[in-house]
Design an enzyme around this catalytic site. Structure first.
Site, PDB file in Angstrom:
ATOM      1  N   ASP A 183      -4.052   2.484  -5.111  1.00  0.00           N
ATOM      2  CA  ASP A 183      -2.622   2.529  -4.788  1.00  0.00           C
ATOM      3  C   ASP A 183      -2.160   1.226  -4.122  1.00  0.00           C
ATOM      4  OD1 ASP A 183      -2.733   4.306  -1.615  1.00  0.00           O
ATOM      5  OD2 ASP A 183      -4.133   2.925  -2.510  1.00  0.00           O
TER       6      ASP A 183
ATOM      7  N   ASN B  13      -2.223  12.922  -4.976  1.00  0.00           N
ATOM      8  CA  ASN B  13      -3.248  12.972  -6.025  1.00  0.00           C
ATOM      9  C   ASN B  13      -4.132  14.205  -5.867  1.00  0.00           C
ATOM     10  OD1 ASN B  13      -4.100  11.557  -8.341  1.00  0.00           O
ATOM     11  ND2 ASN B  13      -5.958  10.936  -7.295  1.00  0.00           N
TER      12      ASN B  13
ATOM     13  N   ASP C  18       0.856  -1.193   0.000  1.00  0.00           N
ATOM     14  CA  ASP C  18       0.000   0.000   0.000  1.00  0.00           C
ATOM     15  C   ASP C  18       0.890   1.240   0.000  1.00  0.00           C
ATOM     16  OD1 ASP C  18      -1.561   2.188   1.819  1.00  0.00           O
ATOM     17  OD2 ASP C  18      -2.924   1.073   0.536  1.00  0.00           O
TER      18      ASP C  18
ATOM     19  N   ASP D 143      -1.154   9.916 -11.537  1.00  0.00           N
ATOM     20  CA  ASP D 143      -0.917   8.829 -12.494  1.00  0.00           C
ATOM     21  C   ASP D 143       0.573   8.621 -12.715  1.00  0.00           C
ATOM     22  OD1 ASP D 143      -3.600   8.499 -12.716  1.00  0.00           O
ATOM     23  OD2 ASP D 143      -3.814   9.595 -14.607  1.00  0.00           O
TER      24      ASP D 143
ATOM     25  N   HIS E 167      -4.476  14.829 -10.687  1.00  0.00           N
ATOM     26  CA  HIS E 167      -4.567  13.415 -11.051  1.00  0.00           C
ATOM     27  C   HIS E 167      -3.483  13.016 -12.053  1.00  0.00           C
ATOM     28  CE1 HIS E 167      -8.263  12.909  -8.839  1.00  0.00           C
ATOM     29  NE2 HIS E 167      -8.732  14.021  -9.380  1.00  0.00           N
TER      30      HIS E 167
END
Length: 622
Positions: free
Chosen positions: A528, A493, A485, A502, A498
């Protein structure tokens, strides 16, 4: 002789009457003094009951003392016996009012105030006594000299906590023992009143703080509820957009349905989609809905709002002022874009690029003509996020449409070319190869994550079940699962956007692949979360060594589009054991170990222990 005796008797009676009169006058004076003191104490008690602010308490004390004594010049200083520090609480003086601002609190220790603290006794001090104290070194001369000074110690349980004093600059006015007694009585009860006011002030401050904390907590909860509702609504919209790719019969139906979904997220009565043609020289408008204009026709690329967003490759919110600035900078040309057309009176325009694999396919835009309505940054974020999914859906739909058209064209050509069998066979062979490649690509897309290129959840679970079945048949399987994680992904983010999120996921997948072995399988499990299946392990420590390599890789700083950021990863390790009967149980225990690692402080790994599963089950039951 009789007259002499009579006179002596009268004289004796007169002396007796005078003595009685003096006693009565003294008694009246004492009663008057007691009445004055009692009235002062009663008023002091009323002040302590009605005032809850120390800033109001001291002026009220000054006013009360002034009604009983000559107290135009009055001050109160508190003393901390543990630190030997003096703090001025109130000061009113006809001569030194401005001077006191620059005097340090430590100066009170060397004056009459400090003398009263040291002696712990009330003090009446005239000019002569003041000079004597200065000469003896008991005190130092400070401020304007007064004609008479009177100060009393403020005592709490026989401990000096401060001094209250009044002074006169008028030589004609002198304080006396009666004044000192009255002032001392007021001072002894001032401490009680002071404690009551401070307690009430502290209580009200505590109540205000608690009320503020509750209000802030409530606002935070309301905000969290709104954010969750908004996230669920947005997620539902994204699922619906994804389903439209397969459910829509044609592109027109697809665009209409997609517009309906967008209207559920924001004001989108005026909306259009502009796509760049294959040559990259013209804009087409497959969907255009506007309350003031008919459908737009195709046009060459120019300097409008749409082209501005294409050049920036970023979502933009443009109001009238921003439009004027863009015209002035030459980014757009006047007359192109609805905000520059006076007959429309558009007040706000919002556009986001449709990007796939960092390539801009076109733009989706909405606009408002209501002067009182302006799009916000929140709606800009929504459109930016939704546009990515719309772009993928459009690309898939267009690909499906092209494939359908291509199939129809192929069938037509086959039908028309039956006489040229050789050429037809060659043509069909080429088409078969293209279909095979298309099927291979579809198979790859179905089993790999679009963003990172890693195996997706479906492929990983399939490989896990196969490897699990194989390990059950081996004496020394040497298999383990890692559940990862990423730390701070949501913060990155939400803060940087975003597209940075990414890029962060792509870079993280590269680091993950560089840390594991070639025959190990890594997959993006969602969001994630990543998983790694380790096989052919020689001993139990091998899985921990791989986990540590991954942690070291992820600790290194990230450079994302000019932004430097730090992250980390929490890893749960679940080694294979014969007791496992299902592959899902192994994956579940790796997940439990990962949450245990996060609870220990993130940026570390944890090997699964049975009590971790019990803790998770206990947490779910509460």
């Amino acid at each position: 002789m009789a007259d002499l005796n009579k006179f002596s008797t009268l004289q004796h009676q007169l002396n007796k009457a005078n003595t009685r009169l003096r006693r009565l006058l003294a008694l009246v004076a004492r009663y008057k003094e007691a009445y004055t003191i009692q009235g002062a104490l009663l008023k002091l008690s009323e002040l302590a009951s009605s005032i809850s602010d120390m800033a109001e308490f001291y002026p009220a004390i000054h006013k009360m003392v002034s009604e009983l004594l000559h107290a135009e010049n009055f001050y109160v200083v508190l003393y901390d016996s543990e630190t030997a520090q003096y703090s001025l609480q109130y000061f009113s003086d006809e001569k030194d009012q401005q001077l006191i601002v620059s005097v340090p609190s430590s100066a009170f220790s060397s004056g009459l105030t400090g003398y009263v603290v040291r002696t712990q006794q009330p003090l009446l001090c005239d000019e002569a006594q003041f000079d004597a104290l200065v000469s003896s070194g008991e005190i130092q001369s400070q401020g304007s000299p007064s004609a008479h000074w009177m100060g009393i110690p403020l005592l709490r349980e026989d401990k000096v906590i401060g001094v209250m004093a009044i002074q006169s600059y008028d030589p004609a006015y002198r304080y006396n023992e009666h004044d000192l007694k009255l002032f001392n009585s007021i001072g002894s009860n001032t401490v009680i009143a002071l404690d009551r006011v401070k307690s009430r002030e502290l209580l009200e401050t505590t109540v205000r703080q608690r009320t503020l904390q509750l209000r802030q907590t409530n606002e935070s909860l309301q905000k969290e509820i709104k954010e969750r509702i908004h996230a669920e609504k947005l997620q539902a919209a994204l699922y619906e957009i994804s389903e439209l790719t397969a459910s829509s019969q044609d592109m027109h139906t697809f665009y209409r349905a997609m517009h309906k979904v967008l209207c559920g997220l924001m004001a989108a009565d005026n909306c259009y989609i502009a796509l760049i043609d294959q040559d990259g020289t013209k804009l087409t408008f497959p969907f255009y809905l506007d309350q003031y204009s008919p459908a737009a026709s195709d046009r060459p690329l120019g300097k409008g709002f749409t082209e501005y967003v294409i050049r920036c490759a970023e979502a933009r919110l443009i109001n009238s002022e921003e439009a004027a600035q863009l015209v002035e900078r030459g980014e757009i040309r006047r007359g192109i874009g609805s905000l520059n057309q006076p007959h429309r009176n558009s007040s706000s325009w919002l556009g986001a690029p449709l990007k796939v694999d960092q390539r801009v396919l076109g733009v989706i835009a909405v606009q408002s003509y209501e002067a009182g309505y302006q799009y916000t940054e929140q709606e800009l974020t929504i459109l930016r996020f939704v546009s990515q999914h719309i772009a993928v859906a459009i690309q898939r739909k267009l690909a499906s449409e092209r494939q359908r058209q291509h199939q129809e064209e192929l069938e037509r050509k086959v039908f028309e070319s039956t006489r040229e069998l050789r050429q037809t066979n060659l043509f069909l062979r080429l088409q078969v190869e293209e279909r095979k490649k298309a099927e291979q690509k579809l198979f790859y897309d179905a089993n790999h994550d679009v963003l990172t290129g890693l195996a997706n959840r479906q492929m990983f679970l399939q490989q896990l079940k196969q490897q699990f079945a194989l390990s059950k048949r081996q004496a020394h399987p040497g298999m383990a699962l890692l559940f990862l994680d990423l730390d701070r992904f949501k913060l990155i983010n939400d803060t940087l956007g975003h597209h940075i999120g990414d890029a962060f996921l792509i870079e993280s997948s590269k680091r993950l692949l560089s840390a594991i072995r070639e025959h190990d399988l890594a997959a993006r499990f969602g969001g994630d979360e990543f998983v790694v299946m380790l096989v052919n392990l020689q001993n139990a420590q091998d899985a921990e060594e791989v986990a540590q390599r991954i942690i070291d890789k992820f600790r290194q700083p990230y450079q994302l589009d000019g932004n430097k950021t730090q992250s980390g990863v929490s890893i749960g390790i679940a080694p294979f054991a014969p007791e496992y009967h299902h592959a899902d149980a192994l994956l579940r225990d790796a997940d439990a170990a990962m949450y245990h690692a996060k609870a220990l402080g993130r940026g570390r790994y944890a090997v699964f222990q049975p009590e971790m599963r019990d803790q998770m089950l206990k947490a779910l039951s509460n």
